[in-house]
Motif scaffolding. Structure first.
Motif, mmCIF file in Angstrom:
data_model
loop_
_atom_site.group_PDB
_atom_site.id
_atom_site.type_symbol
_atom_site.label_atom_id
_atom_site.label_comp_id
_atom_site.label_asym_id
_atom_site.label_seq_id
_atom_site.Cartn_x
_atom_site.Cartn_y
_atom_site.Cartn_z
ATOM 1 N N VAL A 80 0.852 -1.192 0.000
ATOM 2 C CA VAL A 80 0.000 0.000 0.000
ATOM 3 C C VAL A 80 0.888 1.243 0.000
ATOM 4 O O VAL A 80 1.869 1.324 0.741
ATOM 5 C CB VAL A 80 -0.928 0.006 1.229
ATOM 6 C CG1 VAL A 80 -1.657 1.347 1.335
ATOM 7 C CG2 VAL A 80 -1.930 -1.127 1.138
ATOM 8 N N GLY A 81 0.530 2.191 -0.830
ATOM 9 C CA GLY A 81 1.325 3.404 -0.982
ATOM 10 C C GLY A 81 1.937 3.497 -2.360
ATOM 11 O O GLY A 81 2.147 4.589 -2.884
ATOM 12 N N LEU A 82 2.243 2.343 -2.941
ATOM 13 C CA LEU A 82 2.707 2.326 -4.324
ATOM 14 C C LEU A 82 1.519 2.520 -5.257
ATOM 15 O O LEU A 82 0.377 2.239 -4.895
ATOM 16 C CB LEU A 82 3.381 0.986 -4.633
ATOM 17 C CG LEU A 82 4.632 0.632 -3.820
ATOM 18 C CD1 LEU A 82 5.102 -0.769 -4.176
ATOM 19 C CD2 LEU A 82 5.738 1.647 -4.048
ATOM 20 N N SER A 83 1.776 2.974 -6.460
ATOM 21 C CA SER A 83 0.711 3.117 -7.445
ATOM 22 C C SER A 83 0.307 1.736 -7.959
ATOM 23 O O SER A 83 1.111 0.801 -7.994
ATOM 24 C CB SER A 83 1.182 3.985 -8.608
ATOM 25 O OG SER A 83 1.495 5.286 -8.149
ATOM 26 N N LEU A 84 -0.950 1.606 -8.388
ATOM 27 C CA LEU A 84 -1.463 0.312 -8.817
ATOM 28 C C LEU A 84 -0.678 -0.274 -9.981
ATOM 29 O O LEU A 84 -0.480 -1.491 -10.058
ATOM 30 C CB LEU A 84 -2.940 0.429 -9.190
ATOM 31 C CG LEU A 84 -3.910 0.667 -8.034
ATOM 32 C CD1 LEU A 84 -5.301 0.953 -8.575
ATOM 33 C CD2 LEU A 84 -3.937 -0.526 -7.086
ATOM 34 N N ASP A 85 -0.223 0.585 -10.887
ATOM 35 C CA ASP A 85 0.513 0.060 -12.039
ATOM 36 C C ASP A 85 1.903 -0.436 -11.672
ATOM 37 O O ASP A 85 2.566 -1.102 -12.473
ATOM 38 C CB ASP A 85 0.592 1.100 -13.156
ATOM 39 C CG ASP A 85 1.307 2.377 -12.744
ATOM 40 O OD1 ASP A 85 1.585 2.554 -11.541
ATOM 41 O OD2 ASP A 85 1.593 3.202 -13.626
ATOM 42 N N VAL A 86 2.338 -0.154 -10.452
ATOM 43 C CA VAL A 86 3.590 -0.698 -9.927
ATOM 44 C C VAL A 86 3.306 -1.938 -9.073
ATOM 45 O O VAL A 86 4.063 -2.913 -9.090
ATOM 46 C CB VAL A 86 4.337 0.366 -9.105
ATOM 47 C CG1 VAL A 86 5.527 -0.227 -8.371
ATOM 48 C CG2 VAL A 86 4.792 1.503 -10.024
ATOM 49 N N ILE A 87 2.198 -1.900 -8.331
ATOM 50 C CA ILE A 87 1.849 -3.004 -7.442
ATOM 51 C C ILE A 87 1.609 -4.301 -8.205
ATOM 52 O O ILE A 87 2.122 -5.375 -7.823
ATOM 53 C CB ILE A 87 0.601 -2.643 -6.607
ATOM 54 C CG1 ILE A 87 0.941 -1.592 -5.556
ATOM 55 C CG2 ILE A 87 0.010 -3.890 -5.944
ATOM 56 C CD1 ILE A 87 -0.260 -1.081 -4.783
ATOM 57 N N MET A 88 0.822 -4.248 -9.273
ATOM 58 C CA MET A 88 0.419 -5.490 -9.947
ATOM 59 C C MET A 88 1.614 -6.265 -10.508
ATOM 60 O O MET A 88 1.723 -7.479 -10.259
ATOM 61 C CB MET A 88 -0.619 -5.199 -11.029
ATOM 62 C CG MET A 88 -1.885 -4.509 -10.511
ATOM 63 S SD MET A 88 -2.556 -5.249 -8.980
ATOM 64 C CE MET A 88 -4.010 -4.202 -8.743
ATOM 65 N N PRO A 89 2.545 -5.631 -11.234
ATOM 66 C CA PRO A 89 3.725 -6.379 -11.679
ATOM 67 C C PRO A 89 4.597 -6.875 -10.531
ATOM 68 O O PRO A 89 5.248 -7.915 -10.645
ATOM 69 C CB PRO A 89 4.486 -5.359 -12.540
ATOM 70 C CG PRO A 89 3.469 -4.366 -12.958
ATOM 71 C CD PRO A 89 2.514 -4.278 -11.817
ATOM 72 N N ARG A 90 4.603 -6.140 -9.428
ATOM 73 C CA ARG A 90 5.403 -6.578 -8.283
ATOM 74 C C ARG A 90 4.804 -7.842 -7.671
ATOM 75 O O ARG A 90 5.538 -8.755 -7.274
ATOM 76 C CB ARG A 90 5.472 -5.457 -7.238
ATOM 77 C CG ARG A 90 6.236 -5.844 -5.989
ATOM 78 C CD ARG A 90 6.390 -4.691 -5.015
ATOM 79 N NE ARG A 90 7.335 -3.691 -5.499
ATOM 80 C CZ ARG A 90 8.024 -2.883 -4.695
ATOM 81 N NH1 ARG A 90 7.895 -2.955 -3.383
ATOM 82 N NH2 ARG A 90 8.856 -1.999 -5.203
ATOM 83 N N LEU A 91 3.481 -7.906 -7.594
ATOM 84 C CA LEU A 91 2.835 -9.066 -6.978
ATOM 85 C C LEU A 91 2.731 -10.260 -7.920
ATOM 86 O O LEU A 91 2.761 -11.412 -7.470
ATOM 87 C CB LEU A 91 1.439 -8.670 -6.477
ATOM 88 C CG LEU A 91 1.396 -7.669 -5.324
ATOM 89 C CD1 LEU A 91 -0.048 -7.363 -4.946
ATOM 90 C CD2 LEU A 91 2.157 -8.190 -4.100
ATOM 91 N N LEU A 92 2.586 -9.993 -9.224
ATOM 92 C CA LEU A 92 2.467 -11.072 -10.213
ATOM 93 C C LEU A 92 3.383 -10.772 -11.398
ATOM 94 O O LEU A 92 2.927 -10.424 -12.495
ATOM 95 C CB LEU A 92 1.015 -11.213 -10.685
ATOM 96 C CG LEU A 92 0.040 -11.925 -9.730
ATOM 97 C CD1 LEU A 92 -1.377 -11.874 -10.291
ATOM 98 C CD2 LEU A 92 0.460 -13.363 -9.482
ATOM 99 N N PRO A 93 4.688 -10.908 -11.214
ATOM 100 C CA PRO A 93 5.635 -10.520 -12.269
ATOM 101 C C PRO A 93 5.549 -11.371 -13.537
ATOM 102 O O PRO A 93 5.987 -10.922 -14.603
ATOM 103 C CB PRO A 93 7.001 -10.681 -11.593
ATOM 104 C CG PRO A 93 6.765 -11.635 -10.462
ATOM 105 C CD PRO A 93 5.377 -11.372 -9.991
ATOM 106 N N ALA A 94 4.989 -12.578 -13.454
ATOM 107 C CA ALA A 94 4.955 -13.469 -14.615
ATOM 108 C C ALA A 94 3.846 -13.111 -15.606
ATOM 109 O O ALA A 94 3.858 -13.581 -16.751
ATOM 110 C CB ALA A 94 4.797 -14.921 -14.164
ATOM 111 N N LEU A 95 2.889 -12.292 -15.190
ATOM 112 C CA LEU A 95 1.769 -11.969 -16.075
ATOM 113 C C LEU A 95 2.145 -10.876 -17.075
ATOM 114 O O LEU A 95 3.103 -10.126 -16.888
ATOM 115 C CB LEU A 95 0.557 -11.531 -15.259
ATOM 116 C CG LEU A 95 -0.095 -12.583 -14.349
ATOM 117 C CD1 LEU A 95 -1.428 -12.065 -13.844
ATOM 118 C CD2 LEU A 95 -0.274 -13.918 -15.061
ATOM 119 N N SER A 96 1.328 -10.766 -18.107
ATOM 120 C CA SER A 96 1.572 -9.780 -19.164
ATOM 121 C C SER A 96 1.150 -8.384 -18.732
ATOM 122 O O SER A 96 0.399 -8.206 -17.755
ATOM 123 C CB SER A 96 0.789 -10.167 -20.417
ATOM 124 O OG SER A 96 -0.608 -10.064 -20.169
#
Length: 227
Positions: free
Chosen positions: A48-64
């Motif tokens: 929390v605190g990071l922008s969503l477009d940074v959070i999603m790749p951080r949590l699921l780096p294998a996705l497109s």
């Protein structure tokens, strides 16, 4: 001689309001939108605190990139639905003492208040409206217009908006991202212990406080204001 103009820049989620229930629920919806099992609460609150477009790749780096974009939209839609159904006061309640602290600082002529948040413009507007905080924040920096924390862009823009010297500005936040953002902008930070990062992750703060009643003394100590 008059006191110099000063600026206090607040993070929002985990600092002014406790929105963790909706954050976890919205993130769960985001993961479900791409058929993935959501992480646990601690992992979600840790970003929390990071922008969503940074959070999603951080949590699921294998996705497109396309999948990450779907997650962002699913999160936003779920969050807005949750807030609309419960109302801002219940969905994102202010922490105890937050409103009194804001009003007290706002009453000091040389002190200006600002916000630097990973929320969108729409999200911040709804929160300010719901808690009747209109007119308190002279500078409002949101994720729509800046790189994600801990990049210093939000703080640098707030300083530019207000004309306040970095040494007279303080960032108040609950995460290491807030403290790193402050340091990158040449501004001191006050960490709050009631948010989403534990005290150990707030090592970059000039001080860590445990209640809003401690904020004014902490600010005075940083600014060298006599007791």
């Amino acid at each position: 001689m008059s006191a110099p103009l000063r600026l206090v820049i607040f993070d929002v989620d985990g600092t002014l309001v406790d929105s963790q229930g909706d954050i976890v629920a919205a993130m769960t919806a985001a993961f479900q939108s791409v058929d993935q099992a959501p992480p646990d609460r601690k992992t979600i609150l840790g970003v929390v605190g990071l922008s969503l477009d940074v959070i999603m790749p951080r949590l699921l780096p294998a996705l497109s990139d396309a999948a990450h974009a779907r997650m962002v939209e699913a999160y936003k839609a779920a969050y807005m639905t949750l807030r609309a159904s419960a109302g801002v006061a219940q969905s994102s309640p202010l922490y105890p003492g937050a409103l009194d602290a804001l009003r007290g600082l706002n009453a000091v002529p040389e002190v200006l208040l600002g916000v630097a948040t990973g929320k969108s413009r729409r999200g911040l507007d709804k929160l300010i409206e719901g808690h009747r905080l209109d007119g308190l924040f002279v500078t409002q920096q949101v994720a729509d217009h800046h790189p994600s924390k801990p990049h210093p862009s939000m703080i640098l823009q707030a300083l530019s908006d207000t004309g306040v010297d970095p040494h007279q500005a303080v960032v108040v936040g609950d995460t290491s991202f807030d403290m790193e953002m402050a340091a990158a902008a040449g501004v001191r930070g006050i960490g709050v212990s009631w948010g989403y990062h534990d005290r150990a992750r707030l090592a970059g703060a000039a001080q860590v406080i445990d209640a809003f009643s401690q904020l004014r003394p902490a600010l005075d100590a940083i600014w060298g204001v006599p007791a």
